[in-house]
Design a protein around this motif. Sequence first.
Motif, PDB file in Angstrom:
ATOM      1  N   PHE A   1       0.481  -0.995   0.051  1.00  0.00           N
ATOM      2  CA  PHE A   1       0.001  -0.368  -0.204  1.00  0.00           C
ATOM      3  C   PHE A   1       1.420   0.819  -0.548  1.00  0.00           C
ATOM      4  N   ASP A   2       0.718   2.430  -0.894  1.00  0.00           N
ATOM      5  CA  ASP A   2       1.195   2.886  -1.429  1.00  0.00           C
ATOM      6  C   ASP A   2       0.499   4.594  -0.714  1.00  0.00           C
ATOM      7  N   ALA A   3       0.377   4.720   0.326  1.00  0.00           N
ATOM      8  CA  ALA A   3      -0.192   5.901   1.097  1.00  0.00           C
ATOM      9  C   ALA A   3      -0.521   7.436   0.225  1.00  0.00           C
ATOM     10  N   ALA A   4       1.364   7.727  -0.689  1.00  0.00           N
ATOM     11  CA  ALA A   4       1.071   9.212  -1.010  1.00  0.00           C
ATOM     12  C   ALA A   4       0.402   8.936  -2.321  1.00  0.00           C
ATOM     13  N   LEU A   5      -0.271   7.554  -3.209  1.00  0.00           N
ATOM     14  CA  LEU A   5      -0.742   8.339  -4.475  1.00  0.00           C
ATOM     15  C   LEU A   5      -1.231   7.144  -4.160  1.00  0.00           C
ATOM     16  N   ALA A   6      -1.959   6.902  -3.231  1.00  0.00           N
ATOM     17  CA  ALA A   6      -2.995   6.142  -2.781  1.00  0.00           C
ATOM     18  C   ALA A   6      -3.186   4.965  -3.743  1.00  0.00           C
ATOM     19  N   GLN A   7      -2.384   3.965  -3.523  1.00  0.00           N
ATOM     20  CA  GLN A   7      -2.108   3.084  -4.461  1.00  0.00           C
ATOM     21  C   GLN A   7      -2.149   1.505  -4.358  1.00  0.00           C
ATOM     22  N   LEU A   8      -3.330   0.589  -3.750  1.00  0.00           N
ATOM     23  CA  LEU A   8      -3.575  -0.562  -3.173  1.00  0.00           C
ATOM     24  C   LEU A   8      -2.978  -1.649  -4.452  1.00  0.00           C
ATOM     25  N   SER A   9      -1.534  -2.685  -3.872  1.00  0.00           N
ATOM     26  CA  SER A   9      -0.851  -3.096  -5.436  1.00  0.00           C
ATOM     27  C   SER A   9      -1.375  -5.186  -4.609  1.00  0.00           C
ATOM     28  N   VAL A  10      -2.574  -5.349  -5.025  1.00  0.00           N
ATOM     29  CA  VAL A  10      -2.979  -7.060  -4.802  1.00  0.00           C
ATOM     30  C   VAL A  10      -3.120  -8.048  -5.703  1.00  0.00           C
ATOM     31  N   ASN A  11      -2.616  -8.455  -4.821  1.00  0.00           N
ATOM     32  CA  ASN A  11      -2.294 -10.133  -5.975  1.00  0.00           C
ATOM     33  C   ASN A  11      -4.045 -11.343  -5.712  1.00  0.00           C
ATOM     34  N   TRP A  12      -4.964 -10.765  -7.034  1.00  0.00           N
ATOM     35  CA  TRP A  12      -5.648 -11.336  -6.438  1.00  0.00           C
ATOM     36  C   TRP A  12      -6.685 -12.923  -6.879  1.00  0.00           C
ATOM     37  N   ASP A  13      -7.106 -13.367  -6.056  1.00  0.00           N
ATOM     38  CA  ASP A  13      -7.226 -15.369  -5.912  1.00  0.00           C
ATOM     39  C   ASP A  13      -7.310 -15.579  -6.815  1.00  0.00           C
TER      40      ASP A  13
ATOM     41  N   LEU B   1      -6.756   2.111  -8.135  1.00  0.00           N
ATOM     42  CA  LEU B   1      -5.838   3.238  -7.163  1.00  0.00           C
ATOM     43  C   LEU B   1      -7.009   3.745  -6.827  1.00  0.00           C
ATOM     44  N   LEU B   2      -7.321   4.095  -4.977  1.00  0.00           N
ATOM     45  CA  LEU B   2      -8.144   4.200  -4.231  1.00  0.00           C
ATOM     46  C   LEU B   2      -9.182   6.069  -4.410  1.00  0.00           C
ATOM     47  N   ASP B   3      -8.073   6.661  -5.175  1.00  0.00           N
ATOM     48  CA  ASP B   3      -8.139   8.635  -5.405  1.00  0.00           C
ATOM     49  C   ASP B   3      -8.828   8.397  -6.622  1.00  0.00           C
ATOM     50  N   ASP B   4      -8.717   7.447  -7.201  1.00  0.00           N
ATOM     51  CA  ASP B   4      -9.184   7.217  -8.476  1.00  0.00           C
ATOM     52  C   ASP B   4     -10.843   6.832  -8.880  1.00  0.00           C
ATOM     53  N   GLY B   5     -11.375   6.636  -8.212  1.00  0.00           N
ATOM     54  CA  GLY B   5     -13.276   5.660  -7.796  1.00  0.00           C
ATOM     55  C   GLY B   5     -12.940   4.790  -7.315  1.00  0.00           C
ATOM     56  N   ASP B   6     -11.573   3.152  -7.400  1.00  0.00           N
ATOM     57  CA  ASP B   6     -11.450   1.943  -7.225  1.00  0.00           C
ATOM     58  C   ASP B   6     -11.530   1.990  -5.987  1.00  0.00           C
ATOM     59  N   GLU B   7     -12.558   0.749  -5.070  1.00  0.00           N
ATOM     60  CA  GLU B   7     -13.298   1.111  -3.817  1.00  0.00           C
ATOM     61  C   GLU B   7     -13.223  -0.877  -3.386  1.00  0.00           C
ATOM     62  N   VAL B   8     -12.502  -1.133  -2.407  1.00  0.00           N
ATOM     63  CA  VAL B   8     -12.267  -2.249  -1.903  1.00  0.00           C
ATOM     64  C   VAL B   8     -12.969  -2.132  -0.505  1.00  0.00           C
ATOM     65  N   ARG B   9     -13.267  -3.456   0.533  1.00  0.00           N
ATOM     66  CA  ARG B   9     -13.503  -2.955   1.843  1.00  0.00           C
ATOM     67  C   ARG B   9     -12.652  -4.381   1.983  1.00  0.00           C
ATOM     68  N   PRO B  10     -12.930  -4.656   3.599  1.00  0.00           N
ATOM     69  CA  PRO B  10     -11.968  -5.790   3.719  1.00  0.00           C
ATOM     70  C   PRO B  10     -13.159  -7.851   3.841  1.00  0.00           C
ATOM     71  N   ALA B  11     -12.223  -8.123   3.472  1.00  0.00           N
ATOM     72  CA  ALA B  11     -12.669  -9.215   3.363  1.00  0.00           C
ATOM     73  C   ALA B  11     -13.466 -10.077   4.508  1.00  0.00           C
TER      74      ALA B  11
END
Length: 62
Positions: free
Chosen positions: A32-44, A52-62
């Motif tokens: 997680f890069d807080a400065a860029l609000a970028q969350l790198s994810v290894n999807w199942d 890109l959390l500041d660009d409209g992408d949204e996630v929640r805890p699983a």
Amino acid sequence: MTYKQGDRIALVHTTDPHTDLKPGDEGTVHRFDAALAQLSVNWDSGSRLSMLLDDGDEVRPA
């Protein structure tokens, strides 16, 4: 929100029109890069799409 490596998340919404990921798909946070609000994810599903959390992408805890 802050994310750490190993956190499990689920996709709520992505603005990427080229992904096969669907709402509810789950993955594990790689970085997680807080400065860029970028969350790198290894999807199942095998995808490595970053959120890109500041660009409209949204996630929640699983």
